[in-house]
Design an enzyme around this catalytic site. Structure first.
Site, mmCIF file in Angstrom:
data_model
loop_
_atom_site.group_PDB
_atom_site.id
_atom_site.type_symbol
_atom_site.label_atom_id
_atom_site.label_comp_id
_atom_site.label_asym_id
_atom_site.label_seq_id
_atom_site.Cartn_x
_atom_site.Cartn_y
_atom_site.Cartn_z
ATOM 1 N N GLY A 53 -5.849 8.761 -7.433
ATOM 2 C CA GLY A 53 -5.996 8.401 -6.289
ATOM 3 C C GLY A 53 -4.896 7.585 -5.567
ATOM 4 C CB CYS A 75 -3.178 0.273 -10.204
ATOM 5 S SG CYS A 75 -2.923 0.330 -8.262
ATOM 6 C CG LEU A 76 -0.477 5.595 -8.833
ATOM 7 C CD1 LEU A 76 -0.490 6.675 -7.880
ATOM 8 C CD2 LEU A 76 0.398 6.330 -10.153
ATOM 9 C CG HIS A 85 -5.475 0.243 -3.407
ATOM 10 N ND1 HIS A 85 -4.566 -0.930 -3.707
ATOM 11 C CD2 HIS A 85 -5.464 0.935 -4.529
ATOM 12 C CE1 HIS A 85 -4.213 -0.603 -4.989
ATOM 13 N NE2 HIS A 85 -4.698 0.474 -5.494
ATOM 14 C CG HIS A 144 -8.592 1.778 -8.449
ATOM 15 N ND1 HIS A 144 -8.204 1.011 -9.588
ATOM 16 C CD2 HIS A 144 -7.390 2.030 -7.522
ATOM 17 C CE1 HIS A 144 -6.889 0.968 -9.491
ATOM 18 N NE2 HIS A 144 -6.380 1.437 -8.473
ATOM 19 C CD GLU A 145 -7.195 4.784 -5.002
ATOM 20 O OE1 GLU A 145 -6.386 4.303 -4.150
ATOM 21 O OE2 GLU A 145 -6.821 5.012 -6.303
ATOM 22 C CD GLN A 167 -2.147 2.351 -4.201
ATOM 23 O OE1 GLN A 167 -3.072 3.299 -4.084
ATOM 24 N NE2 GLN A 167 -1.636 2.137 -5.484
HETATM 25 ZN ZN ZN Z 1 -4.553 1.307 -7.521
#
Ligand code: ZN
Length: 192
Positions: free
Chosen positions: A45, A102-103, A148, A144-145, A50
């Site tokens: 995701g 998380c990226l 963000h 999760h997304e 991000q």
């Molecule tokens: Zn994340």
């Protein structure tokens, strides 16, 4: 085009993102870039903040969750979608725990408890509106997304104990100390 992923400490990750309209400039290209960036980083995701855009848009592709030869019980293979201006309408009371990463916070993982099932209203890349219920890992990725877009990171859901343990690493990351095997952008500008 692969975009650098914004790292923990950048204020864009803490902001509530804004809704967009159909005429948002170069939206198709942005969505393509987001999928490419996410795939390059082996993510499942990626939310627009991000890559530095504070807008209510995220993409998911759960395919990497299913390893070769493994059974795809939840139908994750090909669960590839675009969510625009999403709104979570309902969450189940029942929660379950899962280890997340998380990226934007490379190298850190932790167990997060989230509702098992959610109902969400969103628009796809063509601004067609949907209202759908997801559970299991699909709901997990979406939540999760979605977080963000609200300016919330998974580390904020960790226990106080775990957060304390990670504090040093997170502080170092916000000062630009980060190791990732994909292009990143830290909030600290390099000198020279
Ligand atoms: Zn994340």
């Amino acid at each position: 085009m692969i975009q650098p992923i914004v790292i923990y400490g950048d204020p864009v990750l803490k902001k509530r993102a804004e809704d967009i309209t159909k005429d948002y400039p170069k939206l198709d290209k942005l969505i393509d870039d987001m999928f490419e960036t996410m795939h390059r980083a082996n993510g499942v995701g990626l939310a627009a903040p991000q890559i530095g855009k504070s807008i209510r848009l995220f993409v998911v592709d759960a395919t990497p969750f299913v390893e070769d030869g493994e059974e795809d019980e939840e139908g994750l293979k090909g669960f590839k979608k675009v969510f625009i201006n999403p709104e979570i309408l309902e969450e189940s009371e029942e929660e379950w725990k899962f280890e997340e990463g998380c990226l934007s916070i490379p190298g850190i993982r932790g167990e997060v408890s989230r509702p098992e099932e959610i109902t969400i209203r969103y628009m796809d890349e063509n601004f067609k509106e949907y209202e759908e219920t997801f559970d299991g890992l699909k709901a997990r990725i979406i939540q999760h997304e979605y977080d963000h877009l609200e300016g919330i990171l998974f580390t904020e859901h960790l226990s106080a104990f775990k957060r304390n343990l990670l504090m040093g690493k997170l502080n170092a990351m916000s000062k630009g100390k980060v190791k990732a095997d994909y292009p990143v952008k830290t909030s600290v500008k390099k000198r020279g």
